[in-house]
Design an enzyme around this catalytic site. Sequence first.
Site, PDB file in Angstrom:
ATOM      1  NE  ARG A  44      -2.441   1.574   3.408  1.00  0.00           N
ATOM      2  CZ  ARG A  44      -2.258   0.900   4.533  1.00  0.00           C
ATOM      3  NH1 ARG A  44      -2.640  -0.366   4.617  1.00  0.00           N
ATOM      4  NH2 ARG A  44      -1.698   1.457   5.585  1.00  0.00           N
ATOM      5  CE1 TYR A  91     -12.261  15.488 -15.665  1.00  0.00           C
ATOM      6  CE2 TYR A  91     -11.360  15.152 -13.471  1.00  0.00           C
ATOM      7  CZ  TYR A  91     -12.094  14.696 -14.541  1.00  0.00           C
ATOM      8  OH  TYR A  91     -12.663  13.450 -14.499  1.00  0.00           O
ATOM      9  CG  ASP A 119      -4.368  19.318 -14.427  1.00  0.00           C
ATOM     10  OD1 ASP A 119      -3.678  18.699 -15.265  1.00  0.00           O
ATOM     11  OD2 ASP A 119      -5.567  19.042 -14.214  1.00  0.00           O
ATOM     12  CE  LYS A 146      -8.543  12.229 -19.111  1.00  0.00           C
ATOM     13  NZ  LYS A 146      -8.539  12.057 -17.657  1.00  0.00           N
TER      14      LYS A 146
END
Length: 384
Positions: free
Chosen positions: A52, A104, A177, A202
């Site tokens: 994890r 976004y 971003d 993307k």
Amino acid sequence: MSEKTFAPASLAAQALGWIDPVTKAVVPPIHMASTYLRDEDNGYSSGRIYARSDNPTFDQAEATLTALEGGAKSLIFSSGMSAATACFLALAPGDHVVTSKVMYWALRNWLMTFATQWGLKVEFVDTDRTDAVAAAVKPGVTKLVWIETPANPTWSVSDIGAIAEIAHKAGALLGVDSTVATPVLTRPIEHGADIVMHSATKYLNGHSDIIAGALTGARDDAYWAKLRTIRSQLGTILGQTEAWLLMRGMRTLFPRVAWACKSAQSLAEKFAEHPMIEQVLYPGLPSFAGHAAAAKQMKGGFGGMLSVRVKGGERAAIATAARVGLWKRATSLGGVESLIEHRASIEGPGTPCPPDLLRLSVGVEESGDLFDDLDQALKRAHNA
């Protein structure tokens, strides 16, 4: 492979030249283990405790992205949303953040709902206007300025260098971003950014077959340590197979982005003269409001994303999207296939997206075929 010897495109193509030490395979394996053996003295000489927190399959993708962005460290996440929200969760309730008004939509909605309910003071501004950012930032109070550039889906461009100066002077961090620009076109850390985020679903992956996110930090500092802890404690890690697929995709990042940029530029120029198009939104057009800022910080092209505003309004836009053949009506961007989407209907009420706008993600098909397909769809929609 020495990162200082070769161009970024070469580093990406060979994924830093890593070779599996056991088999000498040129593609390292997927490590499926969820836990790691302790030493006899109860320590972990391998540096790994539990999956994890990290996994060997992450290492190559994170190291490659760090090299491409020119940063200190990178972390891959289970999605772009988990990567972006970690940057805000690393702050404290009551902290003030300034962020892009056009961004976004899922992150914008999260900031408007969960983040504000949690206690962040979020201020949305037109970050393509540096004066608006300067007016919103509060010295000693603002902790994070977050910009998306080019911004989805109008592709407005924010001046990273100028905003970094404003943020740092006020004692705030700057997060960028850079999903659409990718490190092929823009390296925000070189312009003063502290954190770079990618929806790795993307362009970094580029094949529409995983969901992933990534952060690259300019420094391995206390804030970066918080981001690593958040990823571990919230469990927002990427699966081992997805991490391997992400690295697979990053190896072709440069040729894919170069092709998409060339095609998008050609399409933008042609559609700017199209009688059924009201406006083309693309940073590569000299008439675009953010062209000068884009030319300053985007090197080698202006991206594979553009939007067109269709004459006849929302009905004509939707009718056009319904009549394409080569373009695919689907949500996402940055893959090898070209996608078209009526964005306002996806974002819903309150969207800043114009209702006549079609968002275009340009893939690696021949640009002439893409133009002809959308041209016939426009004509059929207007003649219907």
